[in-house]
Design a protein around this motif. Structure first.
Motif, mmCIF file in Angstrom:
data_model
loop_
_atom_site.group_PDB
_atom_site.id
_atom_site.type_symbol
_atom_site.label_atom_id
_atom_site.label_comp_id
_atom_site.label_asym_id
_atom_site.label_seq_id
_atom_site.Cartn_x
_atom_site.Cartn_y
_atom_site.Cartn_z
ATOM 1 N N ARG A 86 0.823 -1.203 0.000
ATOM 2 C CA ARG A 86 0.000 0.000 0.000
ATOM 3 C C ARG A 86 0.867 1.268 0.000
ATOM 4 N N ILE A 87 1.985 1.233 0.716
ATOM 5 C CA ILE A 87 2.893 2.389 0.706
ATOM 6 C C ILE A 87 3.580 2.494 -0.654
ATOM 7 N N LEU A 88 3.943 1.333 -1.245
ATOM 8 C CA LEU A 88 4.584 1.340 -2.558
ATOM 9 C C LEU A 88 3.653 1.953 -3.604
ATOM 10 N N ASN A 89 2.370 1.673 -3.499
ATOM 11 C CA ASN A 89 1.399 2.266 -4.426
ATOM 12 C C ASN A 89 1.372 3.796 -4.296
ATOM 13 N N ALA A 90 1.528 4.268 -3.042
ATOM 14 C CA ALA A 90 1.568 5.725 -2.827
ATOM 15 C C ALA A 90 2.866 6.321 -3.373
ATOM 16 N N LEU A 91 3.978 5.556 -3.276
ATOM 17 C CA LEU A 91 5.276 6.030 -3.783
ATOM 18 C C LEU A 91 5.332 6.028 -5.309
ATOM 19 N N LYS A 92 4.434 5.278 -5.932
ATOM 20 C CA LYS A 92 4.434 5.145 -7.391
ATOM 21 C C LYS A 92 4.344 6.506 -8.062
ATOM 22 N N LYS A 94 4.548 9.764 -6.247
ATOM 23 C CA LYS A 94 5.361 10.828 -5.649
ATOM 24 C C LYS A 94 6.855 10.500 -5.576
ATOM 25 N N LYS A 95 7.218 9.247 -5.742
ATOM 26 C CA LYS A 95 8.614 8.783 -5.709
ATOM 27 C C LYS A 95 9.242 8.859 -4.308
ATOM 28 N N GLU A 96 8.779 9.793 -3.494
ATOM 29 C CA GLU A 96 9.289 9.887 -2.126
ATOM 30 C C GLU A 96 8.197 10.425 -1.203
ATOM 31 N N LEU A 97 8.293 9.954 0.054
ATOM 32 C CA LEU A 97 7.314 10.375 1.061
ATOM 33 C C LEU A 97 8.024 10.587 2.389
ATOM 34 N N ALA A 98 7.712 11.694 3.050
ATOM 35 C CA ALA A 98 8.231 11.897 4.406
ATOM 36 C C ALA A 98 7.476 10.970 5.349
ATOM 37 N N MET A 99 8.098 10.647 6.465
ATOM 38 C CA MET A 99 7.477 9.744 7.423
ATOM 39 C C MET A 99 6.133 10.294 7.898
ATOM 40 N N LYS A 100 6.049 11.610 8.028
ATOM 41 C CA LYS A 100 4.791 12.229 8.474
ATOM 42 C C LYS A 100 3.683 12.011 7.442
ATOM 43 N N GLU A 101 4.069 12.055 6.152
ATOM 44 C CA GLU A 101 3.083 11.849 5.090
ATOM 45 C C GLU A 101 2.569 10.414 5.100
ATOM 46 N N ILE A 102 3.459 9.482 5.357
ATOM 47 C CA ILE A 102 3.052 8.069 5.417
ATOM 48 C C ILE A 102 2.058 7.859 6.549
ATOM 49 N N ALA A 103 2.306 8.528 7.669
ATOM 50 C CA ALA A 103 1.413 8.389 8.830
ATOM 51 C C ALA A 103 0.021 8.916 8.522
ATOM 52 N N ASN A 104 -0.095 9.812 7.526
ATOM 53 C CA ASN A 104 -1.386 10.412 7.187
ATOM 54 C C ASN A 104 -2.098 9.714 6.031
ATOM 55 N N LEU A 105 -1.480 8.653 5.485
ATOM 56 C CA LEU A 105 -2.142 7.914 4.405
ATOM 57 C C LEU A 105 -3.418 7.261 4.931
ATOM 58 N N ASP A 106 -4.478 7.308 4.139
ATOM 59 C CA ASP A 106 -5.786 6.820 4.591
ATOM 60 C C ASP A 106 -5.806 5.316 4.878
ATOM 61 N N ASP A 107 -5.140 4.540 4.036
ATOM 62 C CA ASP A 107 -5.257 3.082 4.180
ATOM 63 C C ASP A 107 -4.107 2.452 4.970
ATOM 64 N N ILE A 108 -3.362 3.269 5.730
ATOM 65 C CA ILE A 108 -2.271 2.748 6.554
ATOM 66 C C ILE A 108 -2.578 2.997 8.020
ATOM 67 N N GLY A 139 11.843 -1.209 -6.561
ATOM 68 C CA GLY A 139 10.501 -0.851 -6.137
ATOM 69 C C GLY A 139 9.630 -0.465 -7.319
ATOM 70 N N GLU A 140 10.197 0.317 -8.253
ATOM 71 C CA GLU A 140 9.433 0.733 -9.432
ATOM 72 C C GLU A 140 9.084 -0.473 -10.304
ATOM 73 N N GLU A 141 10.022 -1.417 -10.396
ATOM 74 C CA GLU A 141 9.755 -2.624 -11.182
ATOM 75 C C GLU A 141 8.694 -3.508 -10.519
ATOM 76 N N SER A 142 8.568 -3.366 -9.184
ATOM 77 C CA SER A 142 7.661 -4.229 -8.442
ATOM 78 C C SER A 142 6.267 -3.643 -8.268
ATOM 79 N N VAL A 143 6.067 -2.421 -8.772
ATOM 80 C CA VAL A 143 4.765 -1.766 -8.596
ATOM 81 C C VAL A 143 3.641 -2.626 -9.161
ATOM 82 N N ASP A 144 3.860 -3.170 -10.350
ATOM 83 C CA ASP A 144 2.809 -3.960 -10.999
ATOM 84 C C ASP A 144 3.141 -5.456 -11.004
ATOM 85 N N LYS A 145 4.026 -5.846 -10.098
ATOM 86 C CA LYS A 145 4.457 -7.243 -10.052
ATOM 87 C C LYS A 145 4.320 -7.777 -8.629
#
Length: 515
Positions: A86-92, A94-108, A139-145
């Protein structure tokens, strides 16, 4: 040969015959099928099969199947995906996320963040730099794998249960990854049994089996009316192997303590007991141990917070003990030459030796006296193969007009003789005895002497404040070290481990009789 087979057939139990007969009809019959056809419960079938196997008539095969399924948490992930996915899908995007942003993701869920980040790094899907999570090429190669673990979760949603023998190499990898997580995979082992007829079974079946109820025990009525004469009795093989019986026994250390207690009682001693928690007065001061003695420091003694202090005896005894410490009083001694502190004497301690029982006994009784005690003592020892913070001592005290140092040596020599040891003595020093000696016993196997305890004649500074005007001898002997010698142990901790194998073997070796 035929005679041996007939003997074997005659000794078969009716249940064994029934099981053998069913296998003759269908060698692939399962225990459950035999149970139904022979009208026996499954426990009787397995018991009979075990007995047949022990006689070499059949072979019992034990088959174990490992079954896996998703737990409730695993079922949840099968619907919403693994947290790192689920975090990898969010990184798809934005390419990068601060820890605070990850904490605010709806499905985490916040509880999942640390787990998810850990798996992102472990799978090389992302890297962390100064609190920022960056997606990697992998990670980018694994987005759809999907990974092996995700593929296995998908398979679980279709089949619900999977057996280990049906898993291919990729599934095994996925299973290992899922088992590395907590509470995602439920594992169950299904045990089944199958039977094979041996050559002896086929020889028996050629001769044939007769089914007749056999008597294994007689009733009062059968003996009274004579019907026992018409019964068929099953023969028994008195040479057959029988299971070892491990009856309940006392612990080896307890048995030595009881043996020591019996020796002293037979030598005319009276047993006394005391509290494991006592005042420093009885544990140290009454024994003429100075209040600044190294043995009284925190590193050697357990001082209690609750209760912080203990009551002292009557003022007369306390004052006499204080005087003995300060200037010797009427003991013809100079004492220790310091100001004795009553508050120090009130401190509560876990007794460091059982000699405090002796000082109390002297204060409350008059010679002649012969007393012993057995109990636990406590010291701040570093636990290793020969030291414990808690162990046992046996304490002894003899006081009377004609008591002398020779009596002390004679008593100890007799005691160790009754335990089966040769003993010798060498000079020693203790603050509360003079003359003082240490006891050593000889070990024939090691050709060496081992020290087991200290002893001596109580000093006047101990006796006179307690109201004793006759000589008194005392000894304190360690019991655990004695047990180590008796049972050939190299590690004192073995006495307190729940090693059922050692306890059983020891009981069998000693041939202990049941009470």
């Amino acid at each position: 040969m035929s005679e041996d087979i007939n003997k074997t057939i005659n000794e078969l139990h009716i249940y064994e015959k029934k099981v053998l007969n069913e296998l003759a009809q269908d060698e692939n019959a399962t225990p459950e099928e035999i149970s139904e056809k022979a009208d026996l419960n499954i426990k009787s079938v397995m018991s009979a099969a075990g007995s047949l196997a022990a006689k070499g008539i059949i072979t019992v095969n034990k088959n174990i199947e490992e079954k896996f399924s998703l737990t409730e948490a695993g079922e949840r992930y099968s619907k919403i995906g693994l947290p790192e996915r689920r975090i990898l899908n969010a990184l798809k995007e934005k390419k990068e996320l601060a820890m605070k942003e990850i904490a605010n993701l709806d499905d985490i869920d916040k509880k999942e963040i640390n787990i998810a980040i850990g798996w992102l790094v472990r799978k090389h899907w992302a890297k962390i730099n100064k609190g920022v999570v960056n997606i990697t090429e992998i990670g980018e190669e694994s987005v759809d794998k999907s990974g092996d673990d995700e593929n296995l979760i998908s398979l679980f949603t279709k089949k619900k249960e999977l057996f280990k023998e049906n898993l291919d190499a990729e599934m095994v990898k996925g299973l290992a990854a899922l088992k590395d997580r907590k509470n995602l995979i439920a594992e169950d082992k299904i045990i089944s049994h199958s039977f094979e007829l041996n050559d002896l079974a086929r020889d028996i079946l050629k001769i044939g089996l007769t089914f007749e109820e056999e008597a294994t025990q007689l009733t009062h009525e059968q003996l009274k009316d004579g019907s026992w004469k018409d019964l068929k009795y099953r023969p028994y093989d008195i040479n057959v192997e029988f299971p070892k019986v491990y009856a309940g026994k006392g612990h080896p250390l307890r048995r030595i303590i009881d043996e020591i207690r019996e020796i002293f009682l037979n030598m005319g001693f009276t047993e006394a007991n005391g509290n494991v928690l006592d005042s420093a007065f009885w544990n140290f001061d009454a024994l003429f141990q100075p209040q600044d003695h190294a043995a009284r420091e925190m590193q050697d003694t357990f001082y209690m917070k609750n209760p912080l202090t203990c009551d002292l005896p009557d003022d007369e005894i306390v004052n006499k003990v204080a005087t003995a410490h300060e200037d010797g009083g009427n003991t013809q001694s100079e004492g220790w030459g310091y100001d004795w502190d009553k508050d120090v004497a009130k401190q509560s301690v876990l007794r460091t030796h059982t000699t405090g029982i002796s000082t109390k006994y002297l204060a409350n009784n008059q010679p002649p006296m012969k007393m012993f005690s057995v109990g636990r003592v406590f010291r701040r020892e570093t636990m290793d193969y020969k030291h414990l913070p808690e162990f046992h001592q046996v304490e002894g005290l003899v006081a009377g007009e004609d008591i002398n140092y020779q009596n002390l040596l004679g008593i100890l020599k007799e005691f160790y003789k009754k335990l089966g040891f040769e003993v010798r003595f060498r000079p020693a020093y203790f603050p509360y005895t003079y003359l003082s000696t240490e006891c050593e016993v000889y070990l024939e196997e090691k050709k060496s002497w081992i020290e087991l305890g200290g002893s001596g004649m109580f000093r006047p500074e101990v006796l006179k404040p307690l109201g004793i005007d006759t000589p008194a001898l005392a000894f304190g002997l360690g019991i655990e070290r004695l047990a180590m010698i008796r049972y050939d142990l190299s590690d004192i901790r073995s006495l307190y481990k729940s090693d059922i194998k050692w306890l059983r073997e020891l009981n069998l070796e000693e041939g202990i009789k049941l009470d």
